[in-house]
Design an enzyme around this catalytic site. Structure first.
Site, short mmCIF file in Angstrom:
data_model
loop_
_atom_site.label_atom_id
_atom_site.label_comp_id
_atom_site.label_asym_id
_atom_site.label_seq_id
_atom_site.Cartn_x
_atom_site.Cartn_y
_atom_site.Cartn_z
N CYS A 111 0.72 -1.20 0.09
CA CYS A 111 0.07 0.11 0.00
C CYS A 111 0.77 1.01 0.32
O CYS A 111 -0.05 2.36 -0.87
CB CYS A 111 -0.53 0.02 1.51
SG CYS A 111 -0.04 0.99 3.03
N LEU A 238 7.27 22.46 31.20
CA LEU A 238 9.29 22.82 30.45
C LEU A 238 8.68 21.17 29.43
O LEU A 238 8.46 20.40 29.70
CB LEU A 238 9.91 22.19 30.90
CG LEU A 238 10.37 23.11 32.16
CD1 LEU A 238 9.54 23.76 33.14
CD2 LEU A 238 11.77 22.75 33.42
N VAL A 240 10.54 18.87 26.45
CA VAL A 240 11.96 18.96 25.38
C VAL A 240 12.11 18.13 24.39
O VAL A 240 11.91 18.77 23.02
CB VAL A 240 13.23 17.65 26.57
CG1 VAL A 240 14.06 17.76 25.54
CG2 VAL A 240 13.02 18.69 27.83
N GLU A 244 4.80 13.80 25.20
CA GLU A 244 3.51 13.57 25.02
C GLU A 244 2.78 14.80 25.53
O GLU A 244 2.77 15.92 25.62
CB GLU A 244 3.69 13.44 26.84
CG GLU A 244 2.38 13.64 28.03
CD GLU A 244 2.36 12.59 28.87
OE1 GLU A 244 1.35 12.13 29.58
OE2 GLU A 244 2.71 11.43 28.89
N GLY A 323 11.66 14.25 31.77
CA GLY A 323 9.99 14.38 31.54
C GLY A 323 9.43 13.42 31.49
O GLY A 323 7.98 13.34 32.31
N ASN A 324 9.70 12.53 31.43
CA ASN A 324 9.60 10.92 32.14
C ASN A 324 9.02 10.79 33.56
O ASN A 324 7.45 10.06 34.14
CB ASN A 324 9.97 9.28 32.15
CG ASN A 324 9.71 8.08 32.30
OD1 ASN A 324 9.49 7.81 31.10
ND2 ASN A 324 10.19 7.98 33.44
N LYS A 395 7.85 -5.68 32.51
CA LYS A 395 7.33 -4.97 32.28
C LYS A 395 6.19 -5.72 31.20
O LYS A 395 7.35 -6.93 30.99
CB LYS A 395 8.16 -3.93 31.04
CG LYS A 395 6.62 -3.03 30.58
CD LYS A 395 7.28 -2.03 29.63
CE LYS A 395 6.11 -1.43 28.57
NZ LYS A 395 6.88 -0.79 27.05
N GLU A 761 -15.28 -0.39 1.92
CA GLU A 761 -16.35 -0.63 0.78
C GLU A 761 -17.18 0.06 1.21
O GLU A 761 -18.38 0.77 0.34
CB GLU A 761 -16.18 -2.09 1.40
CG GLU A 761 -17.67 -2.57 0.27
CD GLU A 761 -17.56 -4.04 0.17
OE1 GLU A 761 -18.87 -5.11 -0.32
OE2 GLU A 761 -16.68 -4.43 0.73
N GLU A 1214 -8.45 -12.45 0.82
CA GLU A 1214 -8.67 -12.99 1.63
C GLU A 1214 -8.28 -14.86 2.64
O GLU A 1214 -8.26 -14.43 3.85
CB GLU A 1214 -10.07 -13.04 1.91
CG GLU A 1214 -10.93 -11.21 2.11
CD GLU A 1214 -12.36 -11.24 1.01
OE1 GLU A 1214 -13.08 -10.82 2.45
OE2 GLU A 1214 -12.63 -11.90 0.46
#
Length: 1282
Positions: A111, A238, A240, A244, A323-324, A395, A761, A1214
């Site tokens: 695409c 502030l 940088v 976010e 910032g984090n 995590k 469609e 498909e």
């Protein structure tokens, strides 16, 4: 404040543009600026939050190159920075950059909408590191979202880059061409840029200030200036990296402050300036780990582990560590690590400096900290670890790569010297409260204890109580999140135990049972060379005959260089207006009033459009059950009420948000429970031994085409004519609906789409209708391209399904009868909901007796619609569910039961169509053989015996997919062929190009039919003034019906040329055309296959033919977290005699990967009130590069021509999607093994998608039992199953 005199932005588009901007609006992003002011730079606009699609650029800071997202990067932050876009590194007019050339020739662009982003990731990597390691390549692509169809070719490209040595030419084994190594860059241009940047950086920096309509941006150069500004504007933010996004009136940019970019190594740790980017933090940590003794770097290694999965490089390159911390996100990846390690923060203000420890007191509430408004975070000190101190970070996310956390943690333990007695322990979690928190009670109880099994038991008991969540907690997944807190601690416990064992502090007896592999990082993404098996071109086929050859997508080079024009790339018209939709925020309500007074005060506001402005009928939709604009009642969140028109996109968005709507709420219905239960009532045959009942739920799926819905309407001012440029799969239906809406003369153009998958469609008409009404009202050109969150909210997706079944069977595994009911959530209108699920309920199995019913449920959700497979995957998935249950109940291997029940040649389906040319059993046997199924199954069984918390599973799944529109009259197409006097051919047909290579295949068909080279044939666009009454490009039939139309048109031309060719047999094509000029050879033709089916009489022929395929997949699951890894997939697919094997294999791979998303990852989450939570890529995850099977083998079945389609080919778009169910059932197979270790052997229910949450909850063990579920009905859930 000193306002800047000159603001330089260097944009690397050959020839260079050196731009001087004096009045810059702080709200203007680089993407908006490039598209509005730099005409040469037609970047693909895509609102993508913090994710890279096609807006990726390279930033150059004096010999340093970084990728970034142009849609996020403020133009104000680009002082003394060179910007390189994909157009600046190469083009088709002069020379492509090697990265562009390789992705095009490797069939990596389909695409094309994601291709520029991938190219720029490659370019930046190679600029910084001409000889990258495989890990560098993997990391560079981590932030790229890509089209499913081109995934394997891109991986091939990675290997070509990795294997590049000594300037040797690279061999492209799919295209069969040698690709020479060009120089990477223009050396003179490089020296000029670096000289210019160096000169500017050497100048004394001055404080800069920019003031826009709403926001002021100040960039100080010294810490004292910064402190003074923060004192003057304590509420200023502030910024940088601007990763976010939020509402801000005042922005202070501290990126130039030396003290905030400094890195210092002290006696106690490493101090990092708060403005340092996460990329630079990663480099500092990596160097420290390599230079320092391992015992001092435990915390640093944990930071690196978290950063490894922290967003993508485009974000890490610009986002700052300060910032984090200061955004105080409760699901921050780094904050639990910093809290558990006791990192120290230095704060500065006019009052002086102070140092605070990042402990349980630092976060005071959701998104709040103890930092005072006038204070600035100056630096962060991450401490060294000590001897006897161990640290781990974990995590868990919905997707491993580039995803926000569900639960994250940092865990630290310090032992008394030479012992396993805990001196100090810190357990910090994110995702378990409105803030990052410490498990204080648990830590207190564990202090002084020995690191043993009793401590483990007590820790889990304590954590299960302390890390509790309300069953209504925001984010949902409560049981999963609670269990993860225990699973993470268990992993930490074993990791530490393993290290203590190596040091000789404790014995190693327990580790053999718990599996040492547990301590390893679960997923190591590797990309081995992809393997594909093409079909052979028949002997004797002429070299110039391109049918059956892997011709590169005709637009690939243009897509790789950014030259390909999509709908929103069309240059702006004079006095053009931008439209933004105003939609309902309620799922079901009466509209009491619409107040636009505040919107009218927004600069650039022109007008508000609503139902009263519709010149014709406001009724629309496939079944005439929808409205263009809601007038009195809204029936879903996202229902269009009106639209705002303004002079710019920014102004129209602001004005749309200012429209106030008052509602009287009505009770919404969002769920589809399927209350019609399966009851014993079927007449089982006498020889049926057993029967069982069951059910399965399948969630919906967002199309996530990379180009969102877009329309540009241009009134021509004469005879009511209007020209529309639309990203649609269905120009005819869009035209028909608009005639009733705006009874004028409409002309539709469709150049190409950045993906469709069925979502364009019918649903594209809802936006096109609004834009057309607006253009009619104003008499001016009107444009609208939806943001991603708007698109997901409004346009609907794949239908959620609930299937209930009763299966009668023999003890040998033979199915004898099936009773099944399907309940589909159709949303607030019919649209195309009455699809083809009932025709695919058998998948590939011969079921002698079938009773089935399908029910579409009307709910207060946006109308669901067609999606690749269109009801087929849901029907086939439920078939495989009961087939899987059947094998378990019979105690037989699933592959034996499946093969036993497969159709044979000549069998009749449950809808009475005879199977002819049935190649599925060939595919099955070939897949079993090529995958070494039985040998690997034994290895898996041995692996599972040896590992308690990692399990592997394998499954082999067939598919039988019918090809045709089930509405007979849609199986027609048209083609228009113009042959010009120079011999060139202009080809137009009724299909639309959305990346599936339709135009490429049609050129190949015309080339063979006319006997001319493909270079002489050109397709410009699809338009309603060239081919009328086109069928939608859907149902996988477009190559069949349009190919036949092209073939017929070419045959007509050849028939007219025949006398000329006979009179001059040695003449050239050009000679014959010149001679025929006076005959005016030009025509169009249509072709209609023989299909048609009557549901009531169960007779007829709903499908022209069937496509077949088989896939075998192997996975590994982490029983403690629910993560899974796709180890290997083998696919054998029958595509007839392929028109273009490279494109067909790309479609197979793409469909399979999209199916992986459907069955294992992508989950739409709705509130009980019908509000969609998962809007945009931040919450909704499609597969990334790391989700592709590590080993991926695709082969096309040979010697299987199809007499029902042009040149013996078969449809391929498909049919392969359902083969990814092999991954789902491999996961289920692995879960069976995990449950067996817990003493559970009975069948269990696993709904789709098999997300980490569902996998973990299904792996029942001691930890899940410690986190019991709340009783349903005793609480209001955060989200509901729809």
């Amino acid at each position: 404040l000193i306002c800047v005199v000159e603001h330089f932005v260097f944009i690397n588009i050959f020839p260079f543009l050196q731009v001087v901007e004096k009045d810059v609006d702080p709200e203007t992003t680089l993407l908006t600026y490039l598209r509005r002011k730099c005409i040469q730079c037609q970047k693909k606009l895509q609102a993508s939050n913090a994710y890279t699609l096609s807006n990726e650029i390279a930033l150059m800071y004096c010999f340093s190159h970084h990728t970034a997202n142009a849609c996020l990067f403020p133009i104000c932050a680009l002082h003394h920075v060179a910007v390189t876009t994909v157009e600046g590194i190469g083009n088709t007019k002069s020379r492509l950059h090697p990265a562009q050339e390789r992705i095009a020739k490797s069939h990596g662009s389909q695409c094309g909408f994601c291709t520029p982003g991938i190219v720029m990731s490659m370019y930046t990597l190679l600029r910084n590191n001409p000889e990258p390691h495989m890990e560098d390549i993997e990391d560079a692509f981590q932030g790229n979202i890509h089209s499913p169809a081109g995934v394997q070719p891109v991986l091939l490209l990675l290997h070509l880059l990795h294997q590049w040595d000594g300037g040797a030419p690279l061999f492209n084994h799919r295209h069969g061409q040698h690709v020479s190594r060009d120089s990477w860059l223009d050396v003179g241009a490089e020296l000029y840029l670096n000289s210019l940047l160096q000169t500017q950086s050497n100048k004394q920096q001055k404080q800069m200030c920019f003031k826009g309509e709403r926001v002021m941006w100040i960039q100080p150069t010294t810490l004292s200036e910064l402190v003074a500004l923060k004192s003057q504007y304590p509420n200023a933010k502030l910024v940088v990296g601007n990763t976010e996004v939020g509402k801000r009136k005042m922005i202070i940019a501290p990126a130039w402050i030396p003290e905030m970019n400094a890195v210092q190594h002290t006696e106690t740790g490493v101090t990092i300036g708060a403005a340092c980017t996460l990329k630079s933090v990663e480099e500092v940590m990596r160097k420290a780990v390599s230079d320092l003794p391992p015992y001092k770097t435990e915390i640093f290694q944990a930071v690196l582990e978290q950063l490894r999965w922290f967003a993508g490089p485009q974000i890490r390159n610009v986002a700052a560590i300060g910032g984090n911390i200061m955004t105080a996100s409760p699901i921050s990846d780094l904050n639990p690590v910093l809290m558990a390690s006791g990192s120290k923060l230095t704060l500065v203000s006019k009052e002086g400096r102070r140092t605070v420890t990042m402990d349980e007191k630092f976060f005071t509430g959701y998104r709040k900290t103890i930092v005072k408004p006038e204070e600035i975070l100056l630096s962060v000190e991450i401490p060294y670890s000590k001897k006897g101190e161990y640290f781990s970070a974990f995590k868990q996310a919905s997707r491993r790569e580039d995803d926000i956390a569900i639960v994250t943690c940092g865990m630290r333990v310090l032992f008394k010297d030479g012992t396993s007695q805990v001196e100090e322990i810190k357990l910090s979690y994110g995702g378990m409260a409105p803030t990052t928190i410490l498990a204080l009670k648990t830590c207190k109880e564990l202090t002084g204890r020995g690191w043993n099994d009793k401590l483990l038991q007590d820790a889990c008991r304590l954590l299960s109580g302390e890390m509790d969540l309300s069953p209504s907690a925001p984010g949902g997944m409560v049981d999963f999140r609670r269990t993860l807190t225990l699973s993470f601690f268990f992993k930490f416990y074993l990791t530490v135990l393993q290290k203590l064992s190596k040091s000789g502090t404790v014995s190693n007896t327990i580790l053999s049972y718990y599996c040492p592999r547990l301590a390893e990082s679960f997923i190591k993404i590797t990309f081995p060379p992809p393997c594909v098996l093409l079909q052979e071109v028949p002997k004797g086929q002429a070299v110039e005959d391109m049918v059956g050859r892997p011709l590169v997508h005709v637009s690939a080079s243009k897509q790789a260089s950014g030259e390909a024009v999509y709908c929103d790339d069309i240059p702006h018209y004079e006095n053009e207006l931008y439209l933004t939709l105003v939609t309902s925020t309620k799922a079901h309500a009466k509209i009491l009033s619409v107040d636009t007074s505040e919107a009218q005060s927004v600069p650039g506001f022109v007008c508000f459009v609503s139902a009263k402005d519709v010149p014709g009928s406001n009724v629309t939709g496939i079944a005439n059950d929808e409205t263009v604009f809601a007038k009195d009642v809204v029936t879903c969140v996202g229902h269009i009420i009106g639209a705002v028109l303004a002079d710019t996109q920014e102004h129209s968005r602001r004005a749309a948000k200012a429209v106030k709507i008052k509602y009287e709420e009505l009770k919404p219905i969002s769920t589809c429970d399927g209350r019609h239960l399966i009851t014993p009532g079927i007449s089982f045959l006498q020889d049926i031994s057993f029967h069982f009942l069951g059910e399965m739920y399948l969630g919906g799926q967002e199309h996530f085409y990379l180009e969102t819905h877009c329309t540009l309407a241009v009134p021509k001012g004469e005879d009511g004519e209007m020209e529309l440029f639309v990203s649609t799969q269905n120009p005819m239906k869009t035209q028909v609906l608009l005639i009733n809406l705006v009874p004028k003369r409409h002309l539709f153009h469709m150049k190409r789409m950045g993906g469709g998958f069925g979502g364009k469609e019918t649903r594209s008409t809802i936006l096109t209708s609004v834009v057309a009404v607006a253009a009619f009202k104003t008499g001016r050109a009107v444009r609208c391209m939806l943001d991603r969150d708007e698109d997901m909210l409004i346009s609907g997706g794949r239908h959620p399904f609930l299937g209930r079944y009763k299966v009668g069977f023999m003890k040998n595994g033979r199915v004898k009868s099936l009773e099944v009911s399907y309940y589909s959530n159709g949303g607030n209108s019919v649209d195309l909901s009455h699809g083809v699920t009932l025709l695919h309920l058998d998948n590939s199995y011969n079921i002698p007796n079938v009773s089935s019913v399908g029910i579409v449920c009307k709910t207060n959700l946006p109308s669901n619609t067609a999606f690749r497979g269109f009801g087929g995957p849901q029907g086939m998935m439920i078939a495989e569910c009961w087939m899987s249950d059947l094998a378990r109940k019979c105690g037989l291997p699933p592959e034996e039961v499946r093969k036993l029940n497969l159709y044979h040649e000549g069998d009749t389906t449950h809808f009475n169509q005879k199977l002819e040319g049935f190649t599925l059993r060939r595919c099955w046997d070939e897949c079993l053989s090529s995958s070494s199924y039985h040998a690997r199954k034994k290895l898996i069984e041995e692996f599972n015996k040896q590992n308690r918390w990692k399990k592997r599973g394998m499954s082999i799944i067939p598919t039988k997919f019918g090809i045709s529109f089930t509405v007979p009259f849609l199986n027609q197409a048209g083609a228009l062929v113009h042959v010009y006097t120079d011999g060139s051919v202009l080809l137009t047909h009724g299909g639309t190009e959305m990346g599936q290579g339709l135009h490429t295949k049609m050129i190949q068909v015309a080339s063979r039919a006319l006997g001319v080279p493909t270079s002489k044939i050109y397709i410009s666009e699809t338009s309603t003034n060239t081919v009328p009454n086109t069928s939608p490009t859907a149902a996988s039939v477009s190559a069949d019906i349009n190919g036949m139309a092209v073939y017929n048109a070419c045959q007509t031309i050849l028939k007219r040329l025949e006398p000329i060719k006979q009179s001059n047999p040695k003449g050239s094509w050009e000679d014959w055309i010149k001679t025929a000029y006076e005959s005016c050879v030009s025509l169009s033709a249509t072709g209609i296959p023989d299909v048609g089916y009557n549901f009531e009489k169960n007779e007829g022929k709903p499908f022209s033919y069937f496509s077949y395929g088989v896939a075998c997949s192997e996975v590994e699951i982490d029983c403690l977290t629910g993560d899974h890894k796709n180890i290997r997939t083998d696919i054998v697919m029958d595509v007839g005699t392929s028109l273009n094997p490279a494109i067909d294999i790309g479609q197979i791979e793409g469909a399979f990967v999209q199916g992986i998303g459907l069955f294992t990852m992508e989950e739409l989450r709705y509130s009980p009130e019908g509000n969609l939570y998962t809007r945009g890529p931040g919450m909704y995850k499609i597969p990334a590069f790391g989700d592709i099977p590590t080993e991926f083998y695709v082969s096309l079945l040979r010697d299987c021509p199809n007499s029902k389609a042009v040149y013996s080919s078969k449809a391929v778009g498909e049919p392969p999607l359902f083969l990814s169910a092999s991954v789902f059932y491999a996961i289920k197979d692995a879960i069976y093994s995990a449950r067996k270790d817990s003493g559970l052997t009975e069948a269990f229910r696993l709904d789709s998608p098999a997300t980490p949450e569902r996998i973990r909850n299904a792996c029942v063990d001691i930890f899940t039992k410690m986190c019991p579920s709340a009783e349903p009905g005793t609480f209001k859930p955060w989200c509901v199953r729809v």
